[in-house]
Design a protein around this motif. Structure first.
Motif, PDB file in Angstrom:
ATOM      1  N   SER A   4       0.824  -1.215   0.000  1.00 45.85           N
ATOM      2  CA  SER A   4       0.000   0.000   0.000  1.00 45.85           C
ATOM      3  C   SER A   4       0.858   1.265   0.000  1.00 45.85           C
ATOM      4  N   ILE A   5       2.156   1.113  -0.241  1.00 41.75           N
ATOM      5  CA  ILE A   5       3.044   2.294  -0.286  1.00 41.75           C
ATOM      6  C   ILE A   5       3.707   2.319  -1.661  1.00 41.75           C
ATOM      7  N   LYS A  58       1.380  15.553  -3.334  1.00 41.05           N
ATOM      8  CA  LYS A  58       0.696  16.058  -2.137  1.00 41.05           C
ATOM      9  C   LYS A  58       0.894  15.021  -1.021  1.00 41.05           C
ATOM     10  N   ASP A  59       0.868  15.489   0.223  1.00 35.58           N
ATOM     11  CA  ASP A  59       1.097  14.596   1.359  1.00 35.58           C
ATOM     12  C   ASP A  59       0.232  13.338   1.330  1.00 35.58           C
ATOM     13  N   ASP A  60      -1.082  13.537   0.972  1.00 39.09           N
ATOM     14  CA  ASP A  60      -1.981  12.384   1.090  1.00 39.09           C
ATOM     15  C   ASP A  60      -1.829  11.361  -0.047  1.00 39.09           C
ATOM     16  N   ASN A  61      -1.080  11.711  -1.122  1.00 41.65           N
ATOM     17  CA  ASN A  61      -0.839  10.654  -2.123  1.00 41.65           C
ATOM     18  C   ASN A  61       0.661  10.454  -2.369  1.00 41.65           C
ATOM     19  N   LYS A  86       2.525  -0.957  -5.802  1.00 40.80           N
ATOM     20  CA  LYS A  86       1.812  -0.155  -6.802  1.00 40.80           C
ATOM     21  C   LYS A  86       2.770   0.870  -7.406  1.00 40.80           C
ATOM     22  N   THR A  87       2.658   1.080  -8.720  1.00 36.68           N
ATOM     23  CA  THR A  87       3.585   2.028  -9.352  1.00 36.68           C
ATOM     24  C   THR A  87       2.864   3.284  -9.822  1.00 36.68           C
ATOM     25  N   ILE A  88       3.558   4.393  -9.743  1.00 38.53           N
ATOM     26  CA  ILE A  88       3.077   5.637 -10.347  1.00 38.53           C
ATOM     27  C   ILE A  88       4.101   5.937 -11.441  1.00 38.53           C
TER      28      ILE A  88
END
Ligand code: PMP
Length: 375
Positions: free
Chosen positions: A104-105, A147-150, A127-129
């Motif tokens: 989840s990170i 952003k902090d939340d993502n 998961k990849t961005i």
């Protein structure tokens, strides 16, 4: 694959290293190795007494090597605990994924970059961005401000990038580090000695940046497997934790000795880098004259486009990169074709000796018309 392997590996794709063929003699321009041999001190580094010591484990801490590595960076205030040594720099990337990413990170990296980032992510179910490079294959630092939340756990990119060779300016690297304090930023400097600007000075200012380096390219030691990372004491101790939990003796005795010898004759390698840069520039000019697209590489390879990327009145606009790769191989020259989306029409060509490059250009010039008839 056996029937015992975990189901989740059924569709998993491992990294594909460049071909190492033995069916005939090739000019190898496909794995970004140095065309120059290790220097004389490396050749003398291992004595019979050292070989006798192979019965003993190597030092797990590698203090001497860490001290010698930090000494290279006189302008940056570093202690040996700002240094991590590794079995090639892939080892560092692996440990960074272990330490800073999880199911989840996520991890963020450019869509066109070193293939191992995606491989490690898939291997570890992370998961990849994947952030697209722009149309000129440049990394845009503004695309990396989360952003902090993502925020991802890890942001990783190669500088200079692979396979494009394009380098990011230090102020752009700093922007990414500064704007992502909640993530670790791993700057993969495998090719930095061929003209890029290093991010190592940022380690003094930021505790979220790790810089990885390798002896595989500029130090002619791809076969010895040695890499290192520079970062804050805390980040280095994270990597140590991963290493002591998986493979405490990751640098073997012989590699330790040859690594120390390189640092004792660093000028030899700096000279080799200058020669490689010189040959890179001349080869790039010749390929451009012939009509190929060539990106501005600060690495020991060129990223060369044919098809829609080549000059439209040139022969090369009519020949696909895959065909050129195959034909060069038949003619004894190995280059890398990735066949990946966005870069299907590109070859990555490592810089060999001047003679190797002249040979390659000669074959392209003599055989191009014939290949066109076949394609
Ligand atoms: N990073 C990049 C961008 C690379 O191209 C490579 C070489 N394949 C590596 C890291 C790993 O090199 P090594 O493990 O030999 O140090």
């Amino acid at each position: 694959m056996s029937k015992y392997i975990r189901e989740r590996f059924n569709n998993y794709e491992a990294y594909t290293p460049g071909e190492q063929l033995n069916d005939k003699k090739y000019i190898k321009l496909n794995t970004n190795e140095s065309p120059f041999p290790p220097g004389p001190k490396v050749l003398d580094a291992i004595s019979a007494a050292d070989l006798e010591k192979l019965r003993l484990y190597p030092s797990p801490n590698q203090q001497e090597l860490k001290e010698a590595i930090k000494e290279q960076f006189k302008d940056v205030e570093l202690m040996s605990d700002n240094v991590f040594v590794s079995n090639g720099s892939d080892d560092i990337i692996n440990f960074a994924f272990m330490a800073y990413t999880g199911e989840s990170i996520p991890v963020a990296f450019p869509d066109i970059s070193y293939g191992f980032y995606k491989v490690f992510a898939d291997f570890k179910n992370v998961k990849t961005i994947e952030i697209p490079l722009n149309d000129d294959f440049e990394l845009i630092s503004d695309d990396y401000c989360f952003k902090d939340d993502n925020a991802p756990g890890l942001i990783v990119f190669a500088n200079p990038n692979a396979p494009t060779g394009i380098a990011l300016k230090i102020n752009e690297v700093e922007k990414i580090v500064k704007n992502n304090k909640q993530s670790v930023v791993l700057v993969d400097e495998a090719y930095i000695d061929f003209g890029g600007e290093t991010a190592i000075p940022l380690v003094e200012k930021y505790d979220n940046v790790l810089v990885s380096r390798t002896y595989s390219k500029s130090a002619s030691l791809a076969g010895a497997r040695l890499g290192y990372a520079i970062g804050s004491k805390e980040l280095i101790s994270d990597l140590e934790l991963m290493k002591y939990s998986t493979n405490p003796y990751n640098v073997n005795r012989m590699t330790e000795l040859v690594g120390l010898a390189v640092l004792d004759e660093i000028e030899y390698y700096q000279e080799n880098c200058k020669k490689i840069i010189d040959v890179r520039e001349r080869t790039a000019d010749k390929l451009k004259e012939m009509g190929f697209f060539v990106s501005e590489s600060k690495a020991n390879f060129l990223f060369v486009g044919s098809g829609v990327w080549a000059k439209q009145d040139s022969l090369w606009s009519k020949i696909k990169a895959e065909e050129i790769y195959k034909q060069l191989k038949d003619n004894g020259i190995l280059v890398r074709w990735f066949g990946k989306k966005r870069i299907e029409d590109f070859l990555r060509i490592s810089i060999g000796t001047e003679e190797d490059m002249d040979n390659m250009i000669g074959i392209l010039e003599r055989k191009g018309e014939e290949w066109l008839r076949k394609s």
